[in-house]
Design an enzyme around this catalytic site. Structure first.
Site, short mmCIF file in Angstrom:
data_model
loop_
_atom_site.label_atom_id
_atom_site.label_comp_id
_atom_site.label_asym_id
_atom_site.label_seq_id
_atom_site.Cartn_x
_atom_site.Cartn_y
_atom_site.Cartn_z
N HIS A 126 -13.58 93.42 7.57
CA HIS A 126 -12.51 93.11 8.51
C HIS A 126 -12.72 94.09 9.65
O HIS A 126 -12.68 95.32 9.43
CB HIS A 126 -11.13 93.27 7.84
N HIS B 12 -12.90 96.82 12.25
CA HIS B 12 -12.07 98.02 12.41
C HIS B 12 -12.85 99.08 13.17
O HIS B 12 -14.08 99.11 13.12
CB HIS B 12 -11.60 98.56 11.05
N HIS C 32 -7.90 88.24 11.39
CA HIS C 32 -9.08 88.50 10.55
C HIS C 32 -10.34 88.10 11.31
O HIS C 32 -10.63 86.92 11.50
CB HIS C 32 -9.02 87.73 9.23
N CYS D 201 -6.61 92.76 5.42
CA CYS D 201 -5.55 91.76 5.62
C CYS D 201 -4.38 92.05 4.70
O CYS D 201 -3.21 91.92 5.11
CB CYS D 201 -6.08 90.35 5.39
N HIS E 273 -13.09 103.23 13.67
CA HIS E 273 -12.72 104.54 13.15
C HIS E 273 -12.43 105.45 14.35
O HIS E 273 -13.28 105.57 15.24
CB HIS E 273 -13.87 105.17 12.37
P1 AMP Z 1 -16.51 100.90 6.89
O1 AMP Z 1 -17.49 101.59 5.97
O2 AMP Z 1 -16.82 101.11 8.34
O3 AMP Z 1 -16.36 99.43 6.53
O4 AMP Z 1 -15.13 101.62 6.68
C1 AMP Z 1 -14.25 101.29 5.65
C2 AMP Z 1 -13.32 102.47 5.52
O5 AMP Z 1 -12.18 102.03 4.82
C3 AMP Z 1 -13.90 103.65 4.74
O6 AMP Z 1 -13.92 104.80 5.58
C4 AMP Z 1 -12.92 103.82 3.57
O7 AMP Z 1 -12.67 105.15 3.23
C5 AMP Z 1 -11.68 103.11 4.09
N1 AMP Z 1 -10.80 102.56 3.09
C6 AMP Z 1 -11.14 101.78 2.02
N2 AMP Z 1 -10.04 101.42 1.34
C7 AMP Z 1 -8.98 101.97 1.99
C8 AMP Z 1 -7.56 101.96 1.78
N3 AMP Z 1 -7.00 101.29 0.75
N4 AMP Z 1 -6.78 102.65 2.63
C9 AMP Z 1 -7.32 103.33 3.66
N5 AMP Z 1 -8.65 103.36 3.92
C10 AMP Z 1 -9.46 102.69 3.10
ZN ZN Z 2 -9.08 90.59 6.93
#
Ligand code: AMP
Ligand code: ZN
Length: 113
Positions: free
Chosen positions: A97, A99, A46, A7, A101
């Site tokens: 949150h 997401h 969110h 967020c 990939h």
């Molecule tokens: P997940 O493990 O599926 O929750 O993915 C979270 C992802 O967020 C991981 O691949 C991290 O490398 C990525 N991540 C964490 N902090 C940041 C950030 N500040 N900017 C970009 N990616 C991030």
């Molecule tokens: Zn969020």
């Protein structure tokens, strides 16, 4: 919700390498890429995880996947790519949150886990 990292990124309070944004979706490059192209696609709303989805909020997922197709074309992923969602502790989710990939730019393993 104010403690949510993504967020804060979506609000511009924490910097990110943005690749796409529209009314519903914000997408940016993963800070720790696992593939030549590794992009995180988030709903601006969110929603903590996939387990919270139902008919009241599933439009946000549809908008994410519309964005994914656009981003993949813009990134030149014409040979394909993988879309991954980690959900909850056993799924390996580290940021609560929702997401998706996008992983691409190489021939990915045929193993799922
Ligand atoms: P997940 O493990 O599926 O929750 O993915 C979270 C992802 O967020 C991981 O691949 C991290 O490398 C990525 N991540 C964490 N902090 C940041 C950030 N500040 N900017 C970009 N990616 C991030
Ligand atoms: Zn969020």
């Amino acid at each position: 919700m104010n403690d949510c990292l993504f967020c804060k990124i979506i609000a511009g309070e924490i910097p990110s390498a943005k690749v796409y944004e529209d009314e519903y979706v914000y997408a940016f490059r993963d800070i720790n890429p696992q593939a030549p192209v590794h992009i995180l696609v988030c709903p601006k709303a969110h929603i903590a995880c996939a387990d919270e989805l139902d008919e009241s909020n599933s439009v946000h997922v549809a908008k994410c996947f519309e964005a994914i197709a656009k981003i993949a074309k813009a990134e030149g992923l014409d040979k394909g790519y993988r879309v991954v969602n980690n959900c909850g502790e056993d799924g390996g989710q580290t940021v609560m949150h929702l997401h998706f990939h996008i992983l691409g730019g190489l021939k990915l393993s045929d193993k799922m886990i």
